[in-house]
Scaffold this active site. Structure first.
Site, PDB file in Angstrom:
ATOM      1  CD  GLU A 251      -3.040  -1.039   2.241  1.00 55.31           C
ATOM      2  OE1 GLU A 251      -4.083  -1.683   2.100  1.00 55.31           O
ATOM      3  OE2 GLU A 251      -2.793  -0.317   3.235  1.00 55.31           O
TER       4      GLU A 251
ATOM      5  CD  GLU B 117      -4.693  -5.883   2.685  1.00 58.75           C
ATOM      6  OE1 GLU B 117      -5.492  -5.124   3.280  1.00 58.75           O
ATOM      7  OE2 GLU B 117      -3.463  -5.785   2.779  1.00 58.75           O
TER       8      GLU B 117
END
Length: 845
Positions: free
Chosen positions: A493, A555
């Site tokens: 991320e 995710e």
């Protein structure tokens, strides 16, 4: 067809109880016999430098309590290389000893200030599994990052006989959190500092030959472990959404080897078909002799029955003090392909011969398979068969002990993911994980997505250089694992850092050209710097063809305020749906190659942005690996023929329970009964793109008693689940995950305490305070007293070094019948690093 029933979160087939959800299956007797034979052979033929150590009460079976096949990337105890267990007889001090710049008392025979420990070891066993007080009073009791953020020391004495003088002595650490400074035989640490390793998640090895004595006198190895905040070391620099626990958290071994020896081998198979596997064996050889050496490299490929299926020899020369990589090519005809449904493994064995003498032998497991992430249709192909990825993210941590878990628990997690939850892939979030976990993934056919250490932050150049080193260590360690399908080369991320991302991607391709790369982006940090092979992104599920192919959702889910162990059944259903809904949308889009749910189990986090007492309640299992309703949703996606038919009522059936009853099942039809009266049959009717959609029965009016679901296949009942309205708590039950442990000083098992009513039904609303006692051949780890959460709680029981017998456990609560259980502790058997002469302070008794 066997009839399957679920009772109080245990799967029951016929009259024999299987391990509960979250528990690994035991090894077979055949595997145990095979391993025992291998171990005896190792002892009989390991004559290098006179270090044959009898199997006795002073040794542990490598791999802890169950049979362990040859690990990928690890060596065998084949003559003349010898690998010794270096986990036992350490001493530990939970503090720093650099008083005013003066070194520690290296040769203090009484080990003053130290306590005996075995590895893996947490620098501090925490007193709490969460911090319920943090929000109101940050300085009050409970879980605290400060509890493990400090420097500490480990040391161990050993002897090496004269016969080893012409060998090399190497110490290999699988993982130390976070910085390891290794010293050998020094009054002044700076004089005999053997080496420093930075990074908590990758292993390292130091050659200590030039620092040790071989005349029978004591040697001392000491390790300073810095577990403090280190913003200069990945993943740190900003907040991190997990805990960086401290200690020597993985196994340690000593390797005795010829100065001319193998450092590693890489068995690369860039082209694999059912007809042939083209294999390139890359072997790195080191010559520590003072003269040049000519030698032969013989490489053999052996199948699972130990039959040689291919071999090749080549002659080489290596200058004194040099290391070099040598390549050989060999073909394997009609290879037995490794697959998720048939995880067949081969062994690559490399022998170094100098003249007529064998000077080293090194072996690694591998498997032959082809993998492809298609840029045309976005699919993932294993052996040219398209597979939809259905996975979960895993953190490597446990309550109280952090990451200091024995191999038994690592393998148990892999078994739970594959066999119990039915996923086909696990993402190692957000760092390299224990080698034993990867070994088990190879054995059972569980695909793996690897990641480098990091979370949303990329540091300056020195930080980046260290992450490159960690990536190199990761790939060299794990590239023989057939389960590994891609290398993560971006920090999870993180925003785009084009130059750095390009260098990481290039490094991975150089070290392993056979696998693709990926870099996980957040939806808000997607950017445009797509240079990896797979576009991996969190929480972004396109409804149509994605802008990049292949597209993998790394995710999904996120209803983290509903997944508490003590949540109502209505909230547990909402939490279940938070996994089912995105997975349904992923299955609906053939251009998305799969989805990986967040997460496998709840975990402790330092960045407590959810304000939940430093526990992130995102797991389909809770912090103690106990199942939530969402776990049974994943189990319901398994194939009922290849795996097991199942049915699960996602409802506690109390007066406050939802009247809309959700059932998870992989059966064709479910019939629901209330107190023996049919409430109708139902075909799957919710989330219809899933392999096995959910069943929803509307408006079932509550009536205390028994709610039963029967799952049918071909019209016949294949699985049942019964819910009974729970009454008042009457007694406690204790169930260990494993009832046999090994006396190696680190082996352990989880024991689950459950509140039951008079009829044996779990009472999910119970929050009684319980008191636990552990007696006999083990040690209690956990909280005492502690309150039940959702009618359950867990504690850990760990063995004592060389103490066999029985561990007796009891849980008590006011007004309730207590629960008891017994665990057998068996003899510890392995070759260990030789101890010095016995002293009073020595923990070996």
């Amino acid at each position: 067809m066997h009839r399957i029933e679920i009772k109080n979160d245990r799967l029951v087939c016929g009259t024999k109880s299987s391990p509960r959800l979250g528990t690994a299956s035991p090894s077979t007797n055949a595997n145990c016999a095979k391993w025992s034979a291998s171990l005896w052979r190792a002892v009989l033929i390991s004559k290098t430098c006179g270090l044959v150590i009898a199997l006795s009460a002073m040794a542990v079976l490598v791999g802890i309590a169950s049979a362990e096949p040859l690990p990928a990337g690890a060596t065998t105890d084949l003559e003349p290389r010898q690998t010794l267990n270096f986990n036992t007889h350490w001493f530990y001090m939970p503090g720093d000893m650099f008083w005013g710049g003066q070194g520690p008392l290296w040769f203090d025979e009484q080990e003053n200030g130290f306590e005996p420990v075995c590895l893996p070891h947490a620098n501090n066993v925490l007193k709490f599994h969460k911090n319920p007080f943090r929000i109101k009073n940050p300085l009050s009791g409970g879980f605290s990052v400060r509890d493990y953020r400090f420097a500490s020391w480990y040391r161990r004495r050993f002897q090496l006989p004269e016969e080893c003088r012409n060998k090399r002595v190497i110490v290999e650490f699988e993982g130390v959190a976070t910085v390891a400074e290794v010293y050998v035989n020094s009054q002044k640490p700076q004089a005999n500092l053997v080496g420093v390793h930075k990074g908590a998640y990758t292993g390292f090895a130091f050659d200590i030959t030039d620092y040790v004595t071989f005349d029978g006198t004591d040697n001392v190895i000491a390790v300073r472990v810095d577990s403090q905040r280190r913003p200069d070391i990945p993943p740190e620099g900003q907040n991190v959404d997990y805990c960086l626990f401290g200690g020597i958290v993985r196994d340690v071994r000593m390797i005795i080897v010829d100065p001319l020896h193998v450092e590693w081998l890489f068995a690369a198979a860039p082209k694999v078909t059912p007809k042939r596997a083209d294999l390139e064996i890359q072997t790195r050889v080191t010559n520590k002799h003072k003269q040049d050496k000519a030698f032969v490299i013989q490489s053999k490929i052996m199948d699972a029955e130990n039959r040689t299926v291919a071999e090749v020899e080549s002659t080489h020369r290596l200058p004194a003090g040099a290391s070099e990589e040598f390549r050989q090519r060999v073909n394997v005809d009609k290879p037995h392909l490794w697959d998720v449904d048939d995880p067949y493994l081969y062994t690559v064995e490399v022998t170094i011969r100098e003249g007529q003498s064998t000077v080293d032998r090194y072996a690694s497991r591998t498997g032959f398979r082809s993998i492809r992430f298609s840029k045309e249709d976005g699919g993932f192909y294993l052996n040219d068969r398209k597979i939809k990825i259905r996975g979960l993210n895993r953190h490597e941590q446990w309550p109280w002990i952090g990451r200091a878990a024995p191999d038994r628990l690592q393998r148990q997690d892999a078994d739970t993911l594959k066999h119990t939850l039915g996923v086909n892939l696990v993402r190692c979030s957000h760092y390299p994980q224990d080698p034993a976990f990867l070994d088990r993934c190879d054995e059972i056919g569980l695909l793996v997505l690897e990641e480098v250490p990091g979370w949303q932050h990329v540091g300056p150049e020195a930080w980046q250089a260290l992450l490159k080193t960690n990536l190199e260590e990761l790939i060299i360690r794990d590239r023989n694992h057939p389960s590994v399908v891609s290398w993560g080369v971006r920090v999870n991320e993180s925003s785009d850092v084009p130059k750095f991302n390009a260098a990481m991607n290039k490094l991975a391709k150089r070290l392993d050209p056979t696998r693709p790369t990926h870099g996980v982006r957040h939806a808000d940090r997607a950017g445009t710097d797509f240079r990896e092979d797979i576009y991996t992104i969190n929480y972004t599920i396109p409804e149509t063809k994605p802008p990049f192919l292949p597209w993998l959702v790394t995710e999904h889910s996120g209803m983290w305020d509903r997944g508490f162990p003590w949540a109502t059944d209505q909230d547990h259903v909402k939490f279940l749906e938070s996994f089912a809904d995105p997975l349904d949308r992923i299955y609906a889009n053939p251009a998305i190659c799969g989805g990986i749910g967040w997460s496998y189990a709840d975990y402790n986090t330092e960045d407590d942005y959810t304000l939940k007492g430093q526990v992130f309640y995102s797991g389909v299992l809770d912090l103690f690996r106990l199942p939530k309703f969402a776990a049974y949703f994943y189990a319901s996606q398994k194939d009922p023929v290849k795996d097991q038919p199942m049915v699960f009522i996602a409802n506690y059936w109390t007066a406050k329970s939802p009247t809309e009853v959700t059932v998870a099942s992989n059966c064709e039809e479910v019939e629901l009964f209330l107190n023996g009266k049919s409430q109708g049959r139902c075909k799957p009717n919710t989330y219809m793109h899933l392999p096995h959609p959910l069943f929803v029965f509307p408006k079932i009016a509550f009536e205390a008693g028994e709610l039963k679901a029967e799952g049918r296949l071909g019209g016949a009942v294949a699985a049942t689940h019964v819910r009974r309205t729970p009454g008042a708590v009457a007694r406690l039950s204790l169930v260990p995950d494993f009832d046999r442990l090994v006396a190696d000083g680190s082996d352990l098992t989880q024991v689950t305490v459950t509140a039951l009513d008079a009829d044996g039904n779990r009472v999910p609303a119970a929050d009684n305070e319980i008191r636990i006692s552990v007696m006999g051949s083990g040690t209690f780890l956990g909280e005492n007293p502690v309150r039940l959460e959702g009618g359950r709680m867990v504690f850990l029981v760990q063995t004592k070094l060389n103490t066999t017998g029985t561990i007796l456990c009891e849980a008590q609560a006011d007004g309730l019948q207590s629960g008891t259980t017994a665990i057998e502790v068996t003899t510890f058997q392995a070759e260990i690093v030789p101890l010095p002469a016995r002293r009073k302070h020595d923990p070996a008794k």
